[in-house]
Write an enzyme that holds these catalytic residues in place. Structure first.
Site, mmCIF file in Angstrom:
data_model
loop_
_atom_site.group_PDB
_atom_site.id
_atom_site.type_symbol
_atom_site.label_atom_id
_atom_site.label_comp_id
_atom_site.label_asym_id
_atom_site.label_seq_id
_atom_site.Cartn_x
_atom_site.Cartn_y
_atom_site.Cartn_z
ATOM 1 C CG ASN A 236 -0.173 -5.061 14.574
ATOM 2 O OD1 ASN A 236 -1.063 -4.328 14.990
ATOM 3 N ND2 ASN A 236 1.007 -4.599 14.232
ATOM 4 C CB THR B 92 -0.751 -0.907 3.439
ATOM 5 O OG1 THR B 92 -0.148 -1.666 4.489
ATOM 6 C CG2 THR B 92 -0.216 0.505 3.449
ATOM 7 C CD GLN C 60 -1.939 -9.412 12.598
ATOM 8 O OE1 GLN C 60 -2.015 -10.614 12.851
ATOM 9 N NE2 GLN C 60 -0.928 -8.917 11.895
ATOM 10 C CB CYS D 212 5.870 -1.788 9.174
ATOM 11 S SG CYS D 212 4.708 -2.955 8.552
ATOM 12 C CB SER E 108 -3.674 -8.598 4.601
ATOM 13 O OG SER E 108 -2.502 -8.713 3.856
ATOM 14 C CB THR F 7 -3.608 -5.844 -15.594
ATOM 15 O OG1 THR F 7 -3.723 -5.011 -16.749
ATOM 16 C CG2 THR F 7 -3.939 -7.277 -15.976
HETATM 17 N N1 PLP Z 1 -3.139 -3.855 9.662
HETATM 18 C C1 PLP Z 1 -2.588 -4.709 10.547
HETATM 19 C C2 PLP Z 1 -3.195 -4.852 11.901
HETATM 20 C C3 PLP Z 1 -1.455 -5.447 10.207
HETATM 21 O O1 PLP Z 1 -0.913 -6.281 11.094
HETATM 22 C C4 PLP Z 1 -0.909 -5.272 8.922
HETATM 23 C C5 PLP Z 1 0.313 -6.000 8.520
HETATM 24 O O2 PLP Z 1 1.180 -6.276 9.332
HETATM 25 C C6 PLP Z 1 -1.524 -4.383 8.035
HETATM 26 C C7 PLP Z 1 -2.629 -3.692 8.446
HETATM 27 C C8 PLP Z 1 -0.984 -4.172 6.656
HETATM 28 O O3 PLP Z 1 -1.232 -5.290 5.858
HETATM 29 P P1 PLP Z 1 -0.494 -5.450 4.441
HETATM 30 O O4 PLP Z 1 0.791 -6.147 4.734
HETATM 31 O O5 PLP Z 1 -1.411 -6.293 3.618
HETATM 32 O O6 PLP Z 1 -0.324 -4.103 3.891
#
Ligand code: PLP
Length: 484
Positions: free
Chosen positions: A153, A75, A181, A326, A201, A239
């Site tokens: 996702n 994110t 993903q 989310c 991620s 840090t």
């Molecule tokens: N992009 C996609 C396609 C995701 O599925 C996600 C997390 O569900 C993210 C971005 C965000 O990742 P993070 O949890 O590292 O912020």
């Protein structure tokens, strides 16, 4: 006491199980003191861990470590790219984006829109794939950046990124590809995709949560989001979370095995689906099976609100999801499924099953049995009867003097929508100890958006309460109903 079976975790697109090796590396690194920026030996060792980890992640992505830095999440990486582009003088104030992007992209673009940026939405076909011609049309107006993900996702649909990035380049637009993903599910060669930026991620590949990474092609506009120290070549002050970074690098070591397991995962997914089709011949599949990551299955069970089925599965120890992790706090149907042409009702009847890329064929097959058995019990009515109360009928239920509303929402949710008069305020988590409830009442369980109430309602039924109803869509549906 209420007991539930061993957990079957099929929500790996939300976050994936951390391996023992990763947990050990995280814990070992955390116990070692040393700030990579300090002027002594401990610092030197910490710096070595940092650079070794960077090299490992960059090598897996096929990029130079000089073009890769760690972020607190994908994110954050996405926000950094969008903010960097927005701050760059001389670029056209327009961004083209697919409507199936993660909220990390879409909400940041809402922010840029309030600052005068024009956002052009691309088209998505019924197969969940971005239509390249819509990008050609969008780029007829000068555009700074195109944003599209490698794999979605919610549906797992793999997107034609090399084609889209090629189109963007021919129009002189920059390209950000969200690879979160696809990471660990498909071979990923970032430079080969043709993008200028890509993010990943750690927690989607068995790494720690709260650590991500951004690759930016040398020369692509890039500035820090937060200002302070000179860490990460001045691109991310603060840090370094060295334990998470080392854990990320350890998780990356599992990628070859994950990719080698892809055929077994896809086979388990397909077998699960074929049995399910016998149980529910009317089910609809939103995942384009021939062009999707191997672990993801998005299914609609017509006539069953997804919150209800999600709750039943949760009660049975099966963790799945509806929409992105989310998005479950609101009552909006999945924006991904809507963009793909599903109706709002169809989207509200859809569930996402996302299998573990690191699980063996034997484990996946055993898990599939558990999930199928729980679904079978629901379909044949072996679950205790639970009445579904539409928000439209809640007013009638309230007029019944026997009704007791059990409001299981957080304090902040109750501030957004006040509790109904006379409601019993219960704990917000469906697995908390059951509240003491009078006998002989008609219990109407309401949560905020319809995802938690079914679990509590079923627990009350199992505890012997004969009349339990659950508000479909929760208090949000009730408020929307009253507003509209
Ligand atoms: N992009 C996609 C396609 C995701 O599925 C996600 C997390 O569900 C993210 C971005 C965000 O990742 P993070 O949890 O590292 O912020």
């Amino acid at each position: 006491m209420f007991r539930f079976r061993r957990e079957t975790y099929w929500d790996c697109n939300a976050t994936s199980p951390v391996s023992k090796a990763v947990a050990e590396v995280v814990s070992r690194t955390l116990r070692r003191t040393g700030n990579p920026s300090s002027p002594h030996r401990a610092s030197h060792e910490a710096r070595e861990v940092l650079e070794r980890s960077r090299n490992a992640v960059a090598a897996e992505l096929g990029v130079s470590p000089d073009e890769f830095h760690f972020t607190g999440s994908a994110t954050e990486a996405i926000n950094q790219v969008l903010e960097s582009v927005a701050r760059t003088a001389g670029l056209p104030r327009r961004i083209a984006v697919s409507p199936i992007e993660h909220h990390a992209v879409l909400r940041k673009l809402d922010d840029l829109a309030t600052r005068g940026w024009e956002i052009a939405m691309l088209e998505v076909g019924r197969d969940g794939r971005i239509v390249p011609e819509s990008l050609v049309a969008a780029l007829r107006s000068p555009t700074a950046l195109v944003v599209a993900m490698r794999a979605n996702n919610e549906t797992g649909a793999v997107q034609p990124i090399p084609v889209l990035a090629g189109i963007a380049r021919s129009f002189g637009a920059l390209f950000l590809c969200d690879c979160v993903q696809a990471f660990g599910k498909l071979p990923l060669d970032l430079p080969g995709l043709g993008a200028d930026y890509a993010c990943v991620s750690a927690h989607k590949i068995g790494g720690p949560r709260g650590i991500g990474g951004l690759w930016a092609r040398s020369g692509a506009p890039l500035s820090p989001l937060v200002f302070g120290g000179a860490q990460e070549r001045g691109l991310r002050a603060g840090t370094e979370a060295l334990h998470d970074i080392a854990g990320f690098a350890e998780a990356v070591r599992s990628i070859p095995a994950r990719l080698a397991n892809a055929a077994a995962v896809a086979a388990a997914r397909d077998r699960f689906l074929s049995v399910l089709r016998i149980l529910r011949p009317d089910l609809e599949v939103a995942t384009p099976l021939s062009d999707a990551v191997p672990n993801t299955l998005n299914l609609r069970f017509p006539g069953i609100p997804n919150g209800v089925l999600l709750g039943w599965l949760d009660l049975e120890g099966v963790r799945v999801s509806a929409g992105s992790a989310c998005a479950t706090d609101d009552d909006l149907p999945s924006h991904v499924l809507l963009a793909q042409g599903l109706s709002a009702q169809a989207a509200r009847e859809s569930l996402r099953f996302s299998l573990d890329m690191a699980a063996s064929a034997r484990v996946l097959s055993r898990q599939a049995e558990v999930v199928l058995s729980a679904l079978r019990d629901y379909f044949v009515g072996r679950s205790p009867a639970l009445k579904l109360l539409l928000a439209a009928n809640l007013a009638d239920a309230l007029a019944d003097p026997r009704t007791l509303v059990v409001d299981m929402r957080s304090r902040s949710d109750r501030k957004l929508i006040p509790p109904l008069p006379g409601a019993l305020l219960a704990g917000a988590h469906p697995w908390e100890p059951l509240p003491d409830l009078p006998e002989g009442r008609r219990l109407v369980v309401a949560c905020q958006a319809g995802f938690e109430a079914p679990v509590l309602a079923w627990r009350l039924r199992k505890a012997g309460h004969p009349h339990v109803e659950v508000v479909v869509g929760g208090m949000v549906a009730w408020r929307l109903r009253r507003a509209g």
